[in-house]
Design an enzyme around this catalytic site. Sequence first.
Site, PDB file in Angstrom:
ATOM      1  N   HIS A 215       0.823  -1.210   0.000  1.00 22.31           N
ATOM      2  CA  HIS A 215       0.000   0.000   0.000  1.00 22.31           C
ATOM      3  C   HIS A 215       0.857   1.259   0.000  1.00 22.31           C
ATOM      4  CE1 HIS A 215       0.376  -1.391   4.253  1.00 22.31           C
ATOM      5  NE2 HIS A 215       0.932  -0.201   4.324  1.00 22.31           N
ATOM      6  N   ARG A 322      -9.124  -4.673 -13.987  1.00 24.63           N
ATOM      7  CA  ARG A 322      -9.022  -5.936 -13.244  1.00 24.63           C
ATOM      8  C   ARG A 322     -10.263  -6.087 -12.370  1.00 24.63           C
ATOM      9  NH1 ARG A 322      -3.604  -3.679 -12.691  1.00 24.63           N
ATOM     10  NH2 ARG A 322      -2.072  -4.999 -13.756  1.00 24.63           N
ATOM     11  N   ARG A 359     -11.500  -7.144 -18.003  1.00 24.38           N
ATOM     12  CA  ARG A 359     -11.113  -8.556 -17.908  1.00 24.38           C
ATOM     13  C   ARG A 359     -12.030  -9.274 -16.934  1.00 24.38           C
ATOM     14  NH1 ARG A 359      -5.233  -9.840 -15.720  1.00 24.38           N
ATOM     15  NH2 ARG A 359      -6.234  -9.309 -13.733  1.00 24.38           N
ATOM     16  N   GLU A 460      -1.100 -15.294 -21.897  1.00 20.08           N
ATOM     17  CA  GLU A 460      -0.232 -15.317 -20.729  1.00 20.08           C
ATOM     18  C   GLU A 460       0.256 -16.718 -20.409  1.00 20.08           C
ATOM     19  OE1 GLU A 460      -2.481 -13.733 -17.452  1.00 20.08           O
ATOM     20  OE2 GLU A 460      -4.348 -14.581 -18.216  1.00 20.08           O
ATOM     21  N   ASN A 483       3.530 -10.512 -17.264  1.00 19.53           N
ATOM     22  CA  ASN A 483       3.889 -10.983 -15.918  1.00 19.53           C
ATOM     23  C   ASN A 483       3.753 -12.501 -15.816  1.00 19.53           C
ATOM     24  OD1 ASN A 483       3.977  -8.252 -15.573  1.00 19.53           O
ATOM     25  ND2 ASN A 483       2.411  -8.144 -14.000  1.00 19.53           N
ATOM     26  N   ASP A 484       2.590 -13.027 -16.186  1.00 23.26           N
ATOM     27  CA  ASP A 484       2.387 -14.475 -16.116  1.00 23.26           C
ATOM     28  C   ASP A 484       3.102 -15.198 -17.251  1.00 23.26           C
ATOM     29  OD1 ASP A 484       0.986 -14.815 -13.784  1.00 23.26           O
ATOM     30  OD2 ASP A 484      -0.973 -14.551 -14.693  1.00 23.26           O
ATOM     31  N   ARG A 494       7.984 -15.718  -9.199  1.00 16.69           N
ATOM     32  CA  ARG A 494       8.646 -14.457  -8.860  1.00 16.69           C
ATOM     33  C   ARG A 494       8.481 -14.094  -7.390  1.00 16.69           C
ATOM     34  NH1 ARG A 494       4.142 -13.264 -11.990  1.00 16.69           N
ATOM     35  NH2 ARG A 494       2.629 -11.785 -11.150  1.00 16.69           N
ATOM     36  N   CYS A 531      -0.205  -5.556 -21.678  1.00 15.06           N
ATOM     37  CA  CYS A 531      -0.695  -4.929 -20.447  1.00 15.06           C
ATOM     38  C   CYS A 531       0.078  -5.335 -19.205  1.00 15.06           C
ATOM     39  CB  CYS A 531      -2.181  -5.240 -20.246  1.00 15.06           C
ATOM     40  SG  CYS A 531      -2.546  -7.004 -20.061  1.00 15.06           S
TER      41      CYS A 531
END
Length: 593
Positions: A215, A322, A359, A460, A483-484, A494, A531
Site C-alpha cells: 500500500h 481488473r 477482464r 499469458e 507478468n504471467d 517471482r 498490459c
Amino acid sequence: MTFAIHGLAVARGIAIGRAVLVASSRVDVAHYFIEPHQVQAEIVRVRNGRNAVVEELQRLQAEMPADAPHELAALLDVHLMLLQDEALVSGVKHWITDRLYNAEWALTTQLEIIARQFDEMEDEYLRERKADLEQVVERILRYMKGVASPVAPPPCSPRRGNAAALGLQQDLLPGDMVDVPLVLVAHDLSPADMLQFKQSVFAGFVTDVGGKTSHTAIVARSMDIPAVVGARAASQLVRQDDWVIIDGDAGIVIVDPSPIILAEYGFRQRQTELERERLSRLRHTPAVTLDGERIELLANIEQPADAAVAVRAGAAGVGLFRSEFMFMGRGGNLPGEEEQYQAYRTAVEGMNGLPVTLRTIDVGADKPLDNKSSKEAGGYLNPALGLRAIRWSLADPAMFRTQLRAVLRAAAHGPVNLLFPMLAHVSEIRQTLAQVDMARAELDARGTPYGTVQLGAMIEVPAAALIVRRFLQYFDFLSIGTNDLIQYTLAIDRADEGVAHLYDPMHPAVLQLVADVIAEGHRQGKSVCLCGEAAGDVAMTRLLLGLGLRSFSMHPAQILVVKQEVLRADTRKLAAWARSVIDADDPADVLGS
C-alpha cells in the site's frame, strides 16, 4: 559517516530532507488462559475493539480531502473489508471459546493462520495484503490496550503539527527542521497513517518492509512522491534529524551524505522536477512516432473510480480493468449482477466515450473468493497451475454469466471490450464463447438492453502464444500479459526469493513469444495490446515498438514518460535492431548498448 541502505524502488524521483522517525507501533501481547465464564466478556472485548477501528476508518473516509489520492480510499476500503472478514471473526471466537485463549492471544493466533494463507498466494498484489491484515489487527490491539495510535489527527500547525501527528514530541524536532523538507522513515505505514499526513511536508517515504505492490508503494506512486520500501533496518539505522537522500529511481537511501553527494543529488533533483514539468505538457499531445505511427497508450485500473485518474493522465482508454478486486474480501458474498453493472457502468461513463477493456474475474485457488484454503478451493499444491482465471469461471457458469450479463449491460453506455484471462485450449475458447451467447440470450429473454462488445483473449500461457493463429480465428483482439507469460515460460515463481533473480522479461524465449504474437496479429489485421509490467517499463518501449507493438496498457502514472519515448522513436529504424536484440544470447546487453 555516509552510508547507503538498499531497498526496492517503487516511486521515481529524488527526495532530500531531514529524517522524521516513526517508531515501530508493535503492541506487546499477553498470553494467558481464561476461565469458561470469561469467554463472552473476551469476545465482547474483541468486538468492541474491532467496531472502534471500523468507526475510526469510516470517519477518516468521511473527512478525506477532495484531492486525496483515490488509492487511499480504496486501501481504506480494503482495511474495512479485512476488519469484517468472517475468517478473522469466527477464528478469534474459536480460540476464545474452544481453547480458552485470552482475547489478544486469540486475535494474534488467528492473524498468524490467515497470514500464512496470504504467504502462499501466487499473486504478488494479494500477498502484500498480509501487511494490511497485520495493521488492522494492530489497531484493534492498540484499542484494547488503550494505547494511542502512532499517528493521531494532525493539528492545525502545518509543520510542527506534522511531527505531533506522528506521535513525536515537540522537543524531538529541531527548530531548523521547520523550514526544510522532511522525509519519513518508518517500519511500515498504514493507509490511514498516510491519509493523516497527506497534506504534510513529507517529501518522500522509506519503510523497512513492503514490496512493489504494497500500500505504501501504491500511494507513493499515486502521489508522485519518491519512495523506497523493503529497506529492512532503515528505521533502526537512521537517526532522528539525519540528512537523508531517497533515490526513488535506484531504490537507494543515502544517510548523512557528504557535501559532494548532496550537491550531486540536489542537481539531479532539480533536473527531475524540470523533466516532470516538461512531461506534464505532453498530456494532450497525440502519441505519434517520428515516422507517423499512432501508438495507443492505455491505463490499467482496479476500481471504477480509477477511470478519472486514467483520463487525467491522458490515457486513450482503459486497456485492463481488473474486475476481480470487486470480488475479494467479501467473505464469499459475491457481488450480484446489479452491483457489478453499476460499477462497470461507472467506469465506462467515467472514460467519457473512450474504450474500456474489462477482464473477467481472474481469481482461483491462489486467490480464493470465499476465504477457504487453497486446498479447499481447488485442491492444488501449486495454485499458479490450479483452478484459476477462466478455469474458475467455467467451473461456475452461473457466477460467470452473472458477470457477463453485467458487462454486456454496461456496454450500452459506451465502448467496451471483454477480455478473458489464461485461455490455453480451443475447447476453453468454445466454452467461453458459448457462455457469452447464453448471457446474451438471458438478457434478451428478460428484455434487458445491452451493448455490443469486442471479445479478446489474454496471452499469458506459452501454449496460447504458440497457437495464437487459432486464437485469432475466434477473437477480435489479443492482450499479452507479460507478468504471467514470463513466469510460466521460465518456470519461475517471482514470489520465491530463491529463484526471483531468474525472473527475466528479457529472456530470448519470452521476447520471441511476444514478437510472434504481435506479428500474427498484424498478419490477421487484429489489435494486440501488451498490459503487463513491461508496457510501463520505459527501458523496453523502443524494443516493443520495433517488434511492431502499437498498443500499450500501464499504470496511469507511467503514461507520460512512455509517451515521451514514443514521440522520440522512429519505428522504421527500430525493426531491424529489435530483431538483433531477440537473436542475441543476452538481449539485455544489446538493449543497453
